[in-house]
Design a protein around this motif. Structure first.
Motif, PDB file in Angstrom:
ATOM      1  N   GLY A 255       0.820  -1.203   0.000  1.00  0.00           N
ATOM      2  CA  GLY A 255       0.000   0.000   0.000  1.00  0.00           C
ATOM      3  C   GLY A 255       0.853   1.251   0.000  1.00  0.00           C
ATOM      4  O   GLY A 255       1.783   1.372   0.805  1.00  0.00           O
ATOM      5  N   ILE A 256       0.551   2.189  -0.894  1.00  0.00           N
ATOM      6  CA  ILE A 256       1.260   3.466  -0.996  1.00  0.00           C
ATOM      7  C   ILE A 256       0.288   4.593  -0.680  1.00  0.00           C
ATOM      8  O   ILE A 256      -0.768   4.705  -1.300  1.00  0.00           O
ATOM      9  N   CYS A 257       0.624   5.455   0.274  1.00  0.00           N
ATOM     10  CA  CYS A 257      -0.146   6.634   0.658  1.00  0.00           C
ATOM     11  C   CYS A 257      -1.597   6.266   0.977  1.00  0.00           C
ATOM     12  O   CYS A 257      -1.866   5.648   1.992  1.00  0.00           O
ATOM     13  N   ARG A 258      -2.560   6.609   0.128  1.00  0.00           N
ATOM     14  CA  ARG A 258      -3.941   6.199   0.386  1.00  0.00           C
ATOM     15  C   ARG A 258      -4.043   4.682   0.547  1.00  0.00           C
ATOM     16  O   ARG A 258      -4.777   4.179   1.387  1.00  0.00           O
ATOM     17  N   GLY A 259      -3.285   3.938  -0.294  1.00  0.00           N
ATOM     18  CA  GLY A 259      -3.288   2.484  -0.192  1.00  0.00           C
ATOM     19  C   GLY A 259      -2.814   2.000   1.157  1.00  0.00           C
ATOM     20  O   GLY A 259      -3.306   0.997   1.692  1.00  0.00           O
ATOM     21  N   PHE A 260      -1.845   2.685   1.723  1.00  0.00           N
ATOM     22  CA  PHE A 260      -1.328   2.426   3.068  1.00  0.00           C
ATOM     23  C   PHE A 260      -2.431   2.646   4.104  1.00  0.00           C
ATOM     24  O   PHE A 260      -2.621   1.853   5.031  1.00  0.00           O
ATOM     25  N   GLN A 261      -3.210   3.710   3.914  1.00  0.00           N
ATOM     26  CA  GLN A 261      -4.271   4.064   4.855  1.00  0.00           C
ATOM     27  C   GLN A 261      -5.451   3.099   4.774  1.00  0.00           C
ATOM     28  O   GLN A 261      -5.968   2.639   5.798  1.00  0.00           O
ATOM     29  N   VAL A 262      -5.906   2.775   3.560  1.00  0.00           N
ATOM     30  CA  VAL A 262      -7.057   1.889   3.425  1.00  0.00           C
ATOM     31  C   VAL A 262      -6.702   0.477   3.880  1.00  0.00           C
ATOM     32  O   VAL A 262      -7.550  -0.252   4.411  1.00  0.00           O
ATOM     33  N   LEU A 263      -5.455   0.082   3.721  1.00  0.00           N
ATOM     34  CA  LEU A 263      -5.010  -1.222   4.216  1.00  0.00           C
ATOM     35  C   LEU A 263      -5.123  -1.283   5.733  1.00  0.00           C
ATOM     36  O   LEU A 263      -5.611  -2.269   6.306  1.00  0.00           O
ATOM     37  N   ASN A 264      -4.718  -0.215   6.405  1.00  0.00           N
ATOM     38  CA  ASN A 264      -4.849  -0.149   7.861  1.00  0.00           C
ATOM     39  C   ASN A 264      -6.316  -0.237   8.295  1.00  0.00           C
ATOM     40  O   ASN A 264      -6.662  -0.962   9.228  1.00  0.00           O
ATOM     41  N   VAL A 265      -7.187   0.473   7.593  1.00  0.00           N
ATOM     42  CA  VAL A 265      -8.619   0.460   7.925  1.00  0.00           C
ATOM     43  C   VAL A 265      -9.212  -0.926   7.675  1.00  0.00           C
ATOM     44  O   VAL A 265      -9.982  -1.446   8.500  1.00  0.00           O
ATOM     45  N   ALA A 266      -8.856  -1.556   6.565  1.00  0.00           N
ATOM     46  CA  ALA A 266      -9.393  -2.881   6.241  1.00  0.00           C
ATOM     47  C   ALA A 266      -9.027  -3.915   7.295  1.00  0.00           C
ATOM     48  O   ALA A 266      -9.781  -4.869   7.528  1.00  0.00           O
ATOM     49  N   LEU A 267      -7.888  -3.716   7.957  1.00  0.00           N
ATOM     50  CA  LEU A 267      -7.423  -4.668   8.965  1.00  0.00           C
ATOM     51  C   LEU A 267      -7.839  -4.280  10.379  1.00  0.00           C
ATOM     52  O   LEU A 267      -7.426  -4.925  11.346  1.00  0.00           O
ATOM     53  N   GLY A 268      -8.653  -3.220  10.510  1.00  0.00           N
ATOM     54  CA  GLY A 268      -9.216  -2.863  11.808  1.00  0.00           C
ATOM     55  C   GLY A 268      -8.665  -1.606  12.445  1.00  0.00           C
ATOM     56  O   GLY A 268      -9.038  -1.272  13.575  1.00  0.00           O
ATOM     57  N   GLY A 269      -7.821  -0.862  11.748  1.00  0.00           N
ATOM     58  CA  GLY A 269      -7.266   0.375  12.285  1.00  0.00           C
ATOM     59  C   GLY A 269      -8.130   1.584  11.975  1.00  0.00           C
ATOM     60  O   GLY A 269      -9.169   1.484  11.312  1.00  0.00           O
ATOM     61  N   THR A 270      -7.704   2.761  12.457  1.00  0.00           N
ATOM     62  CA  THR A 270      -8.428   4.009  12.221  1.00  0.00           C
ATOM     63  C   THR A 270      -7.473   5.069  11.687  1.00  0.00           C
ATOM     64  O   THR A 270      -6.246   4.900  11.700  1.00  0.00           O
ATOM     65  N   LEU A 271      -8.060   6.192  11.242  1.00  0.00           N
ATOM     66  CA  LEU A 271      -7.283   7.285  10.675  1.00  0.00           C
ATOM     67  C   LEU A 271      -7.640   8.609  11.324  1.00  0.00           C
ATOM     68  O   LEU A 271      -8.743   8.774  11.858  1.00  0.00           O
ATOM     69  N   TYR A 272      -6.727   9.560  11.240  1.00  0.00           N
ATOM     70  CA  TYR A 272      -7.067  10.963  11.440  1.00  0.00           C
ATOM     71  C   TYR A 272      -7.690  11.438  10.136  1.00  0.00           C
ATOM     72  O   TYR A 272      -7.074  11.314   9.070  1.00  0.00           O
ATOM     73  N   GLN A 273      -8.908  11.960  10.195  1.00  0.00           N
ATOM     74  CA  GLN A 273      -9.553  12.434   8.970  1.00  0.00           C
ATOM     75  C   GLN A 273      -8.767  13.561   8.326  1.00  0.00           C
ATOM     76  O   GLN A 273      -8.781  13.736   7.100  1.00  0.00           O
ATOM     77  N   ASP A 274      -8.068  14.320   9.142  1.00  0.00           N
ATOM     78  CA  ASP A 274      -7.111  15.318   8.692  1.00  0.00           C
ATOM     79  C   ASP A 274      -6.055  15.412   9.790  1.00  0.00           C
ATOM     80  O   ASP A 274      -6.394  15.392  10.981  1.00  0.00           O
ATOM     81  N   LEU A 275      -4.782  15.489   9.403  1.00  0.00           N
ATOM     82  CA  LEU A 275      -3.718  15.474  10.409  1.00  0.00           C
ATOM     83  C   LEU A 275      -3.753  16.669  11.346  1.00  0.00           C
ATOM     84  O   LEU A 275      -3.167  16.633  12.428  1.00  0.00           O
ATOM     85  N   SER A 276      -4.467  17.712  10.966  1.00  0.00           N
ATOM     86  CA  SER A 276      -4.595  18.864  11.862  1.00  0.00           C
ATOM     87  C   SER A 276      -5.392  18.521  13.119  1.00  0.00           C
ATOM     88  O   SER A 276      -5.364  19.272  14.096  1.00  0.00           O
ATOM     89  N   TYR A 277      -6.110  17.391  13.118  1.00  0.00           N
ATOM     90  CA  TYR A 277      -6.858  16.972  14.300  1.00  0.00           C
ATOM     91  C   TYR A 277      -5.980  16.248  15.328  1.00  0.00           C
ATOM     92  O   TYR A 277      -6.461  15.915  16.407  1.00  0.00           O
ATOM     93  N   ARG A 278      -4.738  15.996  14.994  1.00  0.00           N
ATOM     94  CA  ARG A 278      -3.818  15.402  15.975  1.00  0.00           C
ATOM     95  C   ARG A 278      -3.562  16.395  17.105  1.00  0.00           C
ATOM     96  O   ARG A 278      -3.442  17.602  16.882  1.00  0.00           O
ATOM     97  N   GLU A 279      -3.441  15.875  18.320  1.00  0.00           N
ATOM     98  CA  GLU A 279      -3.110  16.745  19.452  1.00  0.00           C
ATOM     99  C   GLU A 279      -1.647  17.154  19.415  1.00  0.00           C
ATOM    100  O   GLU A 279      -1.293  18.259  19.815  1.00  0.00           O
ATOM    101  N   ALA A 280      -0.796  16.260  18.944  1.00  0.00           N
ATOM    102  CA  ALA A 280       0.639  16.555  18.890  1.00  0.00           C
ATOM    103  C   ALA A 280       0.944  17.520  17.746  1.00  0.00           C
ATOM    104  O   ALA A 280       0.184  17.596  16.775  1.00  0.00           O
ATOM    105  N   PRO A 281       2.038  18.255  17.836  1.00  0.00           N
ATOM    106  CA  PRO A 281       2.443  19.120  16.718  1.00  0.00           C
ATOM    107  C   PRO A 281       2.649  18.294  15.455  1.00  0.00           C
ATOM    108  O   PRO A 281       3.100  17.148  15.508  1.00  0.00           O
TER     109      PRO A 281
END
Length: 245
Positions: free
Chosen positions: A111-137
């Motif tokens: 998986g590359i970029c989006r492919g990396f992300q959808v692979l994580n979701v397919a296996l039970g993981g979650t995403l930040y909908q936008d990285l600006s929602y992260r608490e960390a810098p």
């Protein structure tokens, strides 16, 4: 024989300048070229009925999920937040069905970029909908207007993996994503992390590391750092093993 690698296509709904406002399936040429360069035989796999994946999977030795839209938050139990960008449930559904079908085989999937992300979701993981929602810098992970064939930030490899073998402890990469991994799927392990803590590479915990991926775009960086070719060579090595098993 060269291993057959299915590259999952994206879809333009209205390709105004190229296809006279008609829908079109496409894959950026970078992916096709690098699979050919490392000894694979590239095929383009269009987004058809998700039920078709059961017939597609036996025909190929390995699979490549490419970049593109964001992944819908509905797939990991969230409602859309204001900063979320474009998504495609059609593409999400097809690719998740494909991942689940490949999981029943010994065939590899990169998986590359989006492919990396959808692979994580397919296996039970979650995403930040936008990285600006992260608490960390957060660093600038969408490097536009900087040329996407140039690097823009460092990623770190602090545990044994093929990425550490190829790049060592630290390497410059490009960055073209607004989403990112929030919770890593339980059967994946992080093997590369940006200096602000965003997961940039993972591999599955099974013995052969059937699933693996990176958040950056190595196919675009070959002119800057040819070592990025080794990410795709890893797919060919695993696909060759799977075909001969």
């Amino acid at each position: 024989m060269k291993p057959k690698i299915a590259i999952i296509a994206n879809q333009y709904e209205f390709a105004e300048k190229v296809f006279h406002n008609h829908p079109a399936s496409y894959v950026p040429q970078f992916y096709i070229d690098v699979i050919n360069q490392v000894g694979g035989l590239p095929y383009l796999l269009p987004l058809t009925n998700p039920d078709d994946v059961a017939d597609y999977v036996p025909s190929f030795d390995g699979f490549l999920l490419t970049g593109g839209q964001g992944v819908s938050p509905f797939l990991y139990g969230e409602a859309p937040l204001p900063k979320m960008g474009m998504t495609s449930l059609k593409r999400d559904t097809f690719e998740i069905n494909l991942i689940q079908a490949v999981q029943l085989t010994n065939k590899p999937l990169l998986g590359i970029c989006r492919g990396f992300q959808v692979l994580n979701v397919a296996l039970g993981g979650t995403l930040y909908q936008d990285l600006s929602y992260r608490e960390a810098p957060t660093l600038k992970h969408m490097q536009i207007p900087t040329d996407d064939t140039q690097p823009s930030h460092y990623v770190l490899q602090d545990k044994p993996s093929f990425l550490k073998h190829v790049f060592g402890d630290k390497v410059l990469v490009n960055s073209l994503h607004s989403q990112g991994i929030k919770q890593l799927a339980a059967n994946l392990e992080a093997i590369s992390v940006s200096t602000d803590g965003v997961i940039e590479g993972f591999q599955s915990l099974d013995a052969q590391h059937q699933f693996f991926g990176v958040e950056w775009h190595p196919e675009m960086l070959l002119g800057y750092d040819q070592r990025n070719q080794e990410i795709f060579r890893q797919l060919i090595i695993q696909a060759t093993k799977a075909a001969s098993a």
